[in-house]
Design an enzyme around this catalytic site. Structure first.
Site, PDB file in Angstrom:
ATOM      1  N   LYS C  78       0.784  -1.420  -0.203  1.00 38.50           N
ATOM      2  CA  LYS C  78      -0.256   0.213  -0.085  1.00 38.50           C
ATOM      3  C   LYS C  78       1.232   1.299   0.046  1.00 38.50           C
ATOM      4  O   LYS C  78       1.921   1.026   0.676  1.00 38.50           O
ATOM      5  CB  LYS C  78      -1.052  -0.061   0.869  1.00 38.50           C
ATOM      6  CG  LYS C  78      -2.049   1.067   1.014  1.00 38.50           C
ATOM      7  CD  LYS C  78      -2.470   1.343   2.424  1.00 38.50           C
ATOM      8  CE  LYS C  78      -3.782   2.058   2.760  1.00 38.50           C
ATOM      9  NZ  LYS C  78      -4.524   2.453   4.657  1.00 38.50           N
ATOM     10  N   SER C 153      -9.436   2.053   3.261  1.00 38.44           N
ATOM     11  CA  SER C 153      -8.730   2.670   2.437  1.00 38.44           C
ATOM     12  C   SER C 153      -7.730   2.380   1.317  1.00 38.44           C
ATOM     13  O   SER C 153      -6.993   2.296   0.176  1.00 38.44           O
ATOM     14  CB  SER C 153      -7.911   3.983   2.895  1.00 38.44           C
ATOM     15  OG  SER C 153      -6.703   3.993   3.807  1.00 38.44           O
ATOM     16  N   SER C 177      -9.597   0.236   7.459  1.00 36.55           N
ATOM     17  CA  SER C 177      -8.934   0.120   5.931  1.00 36.55           C
ATOM     18  C   SER C 177      -8.638  -1.242   5.348  1.00 36.55           C
ATOM     19  O   SER C 177      -8.307  -0.874   4.216  1.00 36.55           O
ATOM     20  CB  SER C 177      -8.483   1.032   6.262  1.00 36.55           C
ATOM     21  OG  SER C 177      -8.829   2.143   6.100  1.00 36.55           O
TER      22      SER C 177
END
Ligand SMILES: [Mg+2]
Ligand SMILES: [Zn+2]
Lengths: 95, 498, 488
Positions: C78, C153, C177
């Protein structure tokens, strides 16, 4: 304690985020909705409850007093917007 | 109207750790810009603080030295504000629960005598970087070498009533932090910085007036001047019908005045909250016990001991504990076998004067404790008089200053900074022939010569002029180059003049 | 089925058995990524050159026989995680050109385990969002239906794993997330206990909640990746110093006697009927596996969202102050003075949601409001944590939906932040308490979008969570379903 448009400008200044007059009312509207949700908390009786600041109840670990870091300013400053003579440059600060 | 001044000091003492409070970067002063600024110090994304045990250790030492409470659990908080020398946009400090609470510092006020200044708290925090305002094409340069240097912020209660007391307190605190070895006290390098909260109120009032915080007091003299200026400013303002506005003011040593700091004008809201990166600092009893056990004897206790055991007068004892180096010097001199009172008087007297004159610290004294002891022993055993001793002392100082001396055809050279023991009092006394003359025959001869050479004075004495006797003593001493034993000279003269 | 779309465990075994090579595998996956990128937008940075170099090194190690356990397996990080020498943007204009000068702890861990870093995945800007629509680099699409969000997210990582572009990817979970996008994208997402994976090198959003974790298609893979990511790190003062463990050790234990807590609060109004049915189906499956269900109550859990929207923005407002255009990141072209430079750089560098949260956080910490908001929220946080400790006296794990519904359409909730926030209603509590949770696929809704089952357990019970999830996956095949077009 409803958040006012003046509050929006005050906190935007504290947070150093420029918000122009047009955008401010939309920001205000959305913040009011968020605070309406947050304000549910006010109804909870929390008398005597110890605030929980950390997910784990642990003690602060400590490191020994020793120099372990060297000079890496050339690498670090390779991503800086403005440097000169090893210094970061910012608009003139008036004391 | 009569006015009373009320002052509280906030002092930032830079702790003498080798590495920063939350990173392993060197704290050494004077490095090239940003070369002592690690990822943590410049607040790269994703880096985290890790607390330096040495900083906590020093805070505990301070707390114990001032009789404060060491909070067994204290909390680091973030103080949020934007400034280019503050890389994270917040300073890690302590807010609601500091590591040290309370305590007091004894001082001597020129007007109120001995008093104890109460401390509110002392907390650990990190220093900011430096803004260099010399021109970079209209820009300011930021050096983050100092960012993250450990500080102990020591906050006093508003217990001080004059600039003199403020300076006395600052000096006492300065002496104490160096005494316990937590701060080098170097004010030029900013290792010991004071801000003063100053207000005035009508004498007899028990409410506090509006205060101004004065920053940039980086010498005791500036502190005195700044506070005096500020007190005058506030009194004049009020007497002219104005009101004091709470604000931060900067002392300008060139203009000898304080002025409002525009950069701090904008009302601050620091949004303190506990730092989620740092769990509570927990200090165990064993740690406190260890620090206590390693604590040097503190100035107050040492002073009491000098009065009690060495029978020094309180004022002399107080001067001796002005600094750890001074006290150590005294103890070393006494240790070398000299009478305590004689040593104390010489150290606070001649030695201090000589140091003051040459702007030296006692740690840089040209005369070592052993040398001084050697000299004082010769006074005690009658080898030289007190007066001659001063000459020998001056000579010792000179030797150290010139770093070499020729005695008996032999040149001794001092190694730089190491003058201890290069020349003894005995060597100087011998080389310069300063040994006191105590031989009865020799003294009798000088006395007889003096009587023979000064018939007029002798006649005056015989006519009843007592003063003429002192004049004759003077002649004898002069003829002996000051070396004749004064008591023997007196006795022999009396005897001869019958 | 393509030999390149196996799970972490399968690929690691195939590499070790020399059935495939890492260069071959990496090349194949790079091709898949390139093909999928215009549609899914799962990646912010693709490092083909770096990946192939690592793959060559892995092949060499495998040939020598001294390879690390996951040698040659491609993964993605990420873009909130610092990767030394590689662009790390947080999907923000603020860091659009920022090359990380050091590597995060979890990056080092996965590198030491032999994995090949193939690129950085798209995300909600600064990890603030539940739909991946706040990214400066554009919305990520759900591989099951590109008109829908993948969740957020960590939406890019979720989409990449779901579309079989990589077998595993890292994520961070501050309010859900990892778990919520795992649910919406039909894969597994584990948020470990706070403190067992170091936060060093994670660009901080809300420090007391941020938790690194991972996406994969099976519970076993999550365990393998966690083995590489967990561990004590002296550079993070909240990293826990605990003995190392093998998180896959209990995978094969039977679930006989497992007590599953069913909180009344997770099965009430506001839950999509298809989601409710899928969860009921999953619970029935667990009963078949020998588990029993216990009704429990978490009376304060409904306050999770307001508590979170005080604490997370408060911490974020402070954490994001370092982005001031002085030492790195975006600096405005034109400004009148220092403050103007700050205000403009931050106004231009941050997107609307990030700014909104900074403002909320600034307000709740500001003078006169701290006690009413921040302190209050921390007190209610304690009440919520106490609810869970009580519950774990009655049960071993807690189950319920990961999110109230399956994925929603792109654009559906962008103008209503509160509706968006409520998507995390079941996941946030795990961040407030710090206890672990996993989301695993357990069915599909009427539109064919995946549904996630959240399994939560007490602190440090990752091995238990993975055991429970693994046994379910042995008995069902929801986790093996792939979005159409992802099979080559
Ligand atoms: Mg202060
Ligand atoms: Zn301070």
């Amino acid at each position: 304690m409803a958040l006012t448009l003046a509050d929006v400008h005050r906190i935007a200044h504290l947070a150093r985020i420029e918000i122009d007059a047009d955008a401010a009312s939309d920001v205000h509207r959305k913040l009011l909705a968020i605070f309406a949700m947050i304000n549910e908390l006010q109804a909870v009786d929390t008398t005597g409850i110890v605030p929980m600041a950390h997910a784990q109840d642990v003690m602060l670990p400590l490191r020994d007093d020793a120099v372990t870091e060297g000079d890496r300013h050339a690498l670090f400053q390779s991503v800086a917007p403005a440097v000169e003579g090893g210094l970061y440059l910012v608009p003139r600060v008036v004391e | 109207m009569k006015w009373e001044t009320v002052i509280g000091l906030e002092t930032h003492a830079q702790l003498s750790t080798v590495s920063k409070i939350f990173s392993g970067t060197s704290t050494a002063f004077g490095a090239a810009p940003n070369t002592h600024a690690s990822a943590v110090d410049i607040a790269l994304p994703g880096v985290l603080p890790v607390l330096n045990r040495g900083a906590v250790d020093r805070a505990i030492r301070f707390g114990l030295a001032v009789g404060a409470t060491i909070n067994r659990r204290s909390v680091f908080a973030r103080k949020n504000y934007f400034y280019p020398d503050l890389p994270k946009g917040y300073q890690i400090s302590q807010f609601e629960i500091p590591v040290v609470a309370g305590g007091e510092v004894p001082i001597v006020s020129p007007t109120r005598g001995e008093l104890r200044v109460r401390l509110t708290r002392a907390h650990l925090e990190e220093d900011a970087g430096k803004s260099l305002h010399e021109d970079f094409h209209g820009m300011t340069g930021i050096d983050l070498n100092r960012a993250g240097t450990p500080l102990l912020e020591i906050v006093s209660e508003p217990d001080l009533r004059s600039s003199d007391e403020a300076v006395a307190y600052a000096k006492a605190l300065h002496g104490l932090v160096r005494w316990i070895g937590i701060c080098d006290g170097n004010m030029q390098e900013g290792s010991f910085r004071c801000d003063a909260n100053v207000s005035v109120r009508p004498l007899g009032s028990d409410t506090l007036g509006t205060r101004c915080e004065i920053k940039n007091l980086n010498s005791f003299r500036f502190m005195q001047e700044a506070i005096e200026f500020e007190v005058r400013r506030q009194i004049e303002l009020i007497e002219d019908g104005g009101t004091v506005v709470q604000e931060t003011r900067l002392y300008d040593p060139d203009r000898h005045e304080t002025r409002s700091m525009r950069s701090k004008e904008d009302a601050q809201d620091y949004r303190y909250f506990p730092d989620p990166d740092l769990p509570p600092l927990v200090i165990g009893e064993d740690w406190i016990a260890r620090v206590q056990a390693a604590m040097p004897e503190l100035p107050e206790a040492m002073k009491a001991r000098f009065v009690e055991e060495d029978e020094l007068v309180s004022e002399t004892a107080r001067k001796l504990v002005n600094s750890r180096a001074m006290a150590d010097y005294y103890e070393a001199t006494v240790q070398a076998g000299v009478d305590a009172k004689l040593a104390a008087n010489w150290i606070v007297g001649d030695l201090s004067a000589a140091l003051h004159k040459s702007e030296l610290d006692i740690a840089q004294s040209p005369v070592s404790p052993d040398q001084l002891a050697g000299l004082l022993k010769r006074i005690a055993d009658g080898t030289i008089s007190g007066k001659i001793a001063k000459d020998v002392f001056d000579e010792m100082c000179k030797v150290s200053a010139s770093r070499s001396v020729t005695l008996d055809g032999q040149t001794l050279v001092a190694k730089a900074g190491l003058v201890s023991g290069i020349v003894t009092a005995d060597q100087i006394i011998e080389a310069k022939g300063l040994r006191q003359i105590s031989d009865e025959g020799a003294i009798a001869k000088i006395v007889d010569d003096a009587i023979a050479a000064n018939p007029a004075i002798v006649a005056e004495y015989k006519a009843g002029k007592e003063k003429a006797f002192n004049s004759l003593v003077g002649k004898v001493m002069a003829a002996s180059k000051g070396k004749a034993n004064p008591a023997q000279v007196n006795a022999t003269l009396k005897n001869r003049l019958g | 089925m393509s030999p390149y779309t196996g799970t972490v465990a399968e690929l690691a075994a195939a590499l070790r058995a020399k059935k495939i090579g890492s260069v071959e595998l990496t090349t194949a996956l790079l091709a898949r990524i390139e093909q999928a990128q215009p549609t899914l937008n799962a990646f912010v940075t693709i490092d083909a050159e770096g990946a192939l170099e690592q793959a060559r090194a892995a092949d060499a190690a495998l040939a020598r026989g001294d390879a690390a356990p996951l040698a040659g397996v491609p993964i993605a990080h990420k873009d909130v995680i610092m990767t030394a020498g590689l662009r790390t943007t947080c999907s923000s204009r603020m860091l659009a050109d920022f090359t990380a000068p050091y590597a995060a702890f979890v990056v080092e861990g996965l590198k030491n385990a032999g994995t090949v870093l193939i690129g950085k995945t798209n995300m909600d800007e600064f990890a603030m969002g539940s739909s991946n629509e706040t990214s400066y680099f554009g919305t990520v699409k759900n591989p099951w239906n590109v008109a829908y969000v993948p969740g957020g997210s960590s939406g890019g990582s979720a989409a990449a794993v779901s579309a079989r572009l990589v077998p595993g990817a890292t994520g961070t979970d501050t309010g859900g997330s990892i778990r919520q996008p795992a649910a919406l994208s039909g894969i597994c997402g584990l948020k470990p206990t706070y403190g067992i994976c170091s936060r060093y090198g994670l660009i901080a959003f809300a420090s007391s909640l941020d938790t690194p974790g991972m996406f994969a298609r099976t519970a076993q893979d999550c365990g393998l990746l966690l083995n590489a990511m967990a561990g004590h790190d002296a550079r993070d003062s909240t990293s826990l110093d605990r003995p190392r463990e093998d998180y896959t050790r209990d995978l094969e234990l039977p679930l006989t006697g497992l007590r599953i807590g069913m909180p009344a609060e997770y099965f009430g109004d506001g839950i999509d009927a298809d989601v409710a049915a899928a969860i009921d189906g999953a619970l029935a499956e667990f009963r078949k596996l020998g588990a029993t269900t216990v009704a429990i109550s978490l009376p304060n859990v409904k306050l999770s969202v307001p508590v979170y929207y005080v604490i997370a923005p408060a911490e974020a407002s402070s954490n994001l102050s370092r982005f001031d255009g002085v030492r790195y990141g975006h600096r405005a072209e034109k400004y009148a003075d220092l403050n103007d430079m700050y205000r403009k750089s931050r106004a231009e560098g941050f997107g609307a949601e990030v700014k909104r949260r900074i403002l909320v956080g600034t307000y709740v910490l500001s003078h006169g409001y701290y006690d009413a908001y921040y302190l209050k929220a921390q007190q209610v946080r304690r009440l919520i944590a106490d609810d869970f400790s009580r519950a774990y006296q009655q049960c071993d794990v807690i189950m319920g939906p990961t999110a109230p519904s399956a994925a929603f359409r792109i654009g559906d909730k962008t103008d209503d932040p509160v509706q968006m926030y409520l998507n995390d209603i079941f996941t946030i509590a795990g961040n407030l308490t710090g206890a672990p949770g996993i989301s695993i696929p357990c069915g599909f809704d009427r539109r064919g979008l995946p549904i996630g089952l959240q399994i939560q357990a007490n602190y440090f019970a990752e091995a238990k969570l993975l055991n429970v999830a693994h046994q379910y996956q042995q008995a069902t095949d929801w986790h093996a379903r792939a979005p159409s077009g992802s099979e080559l």
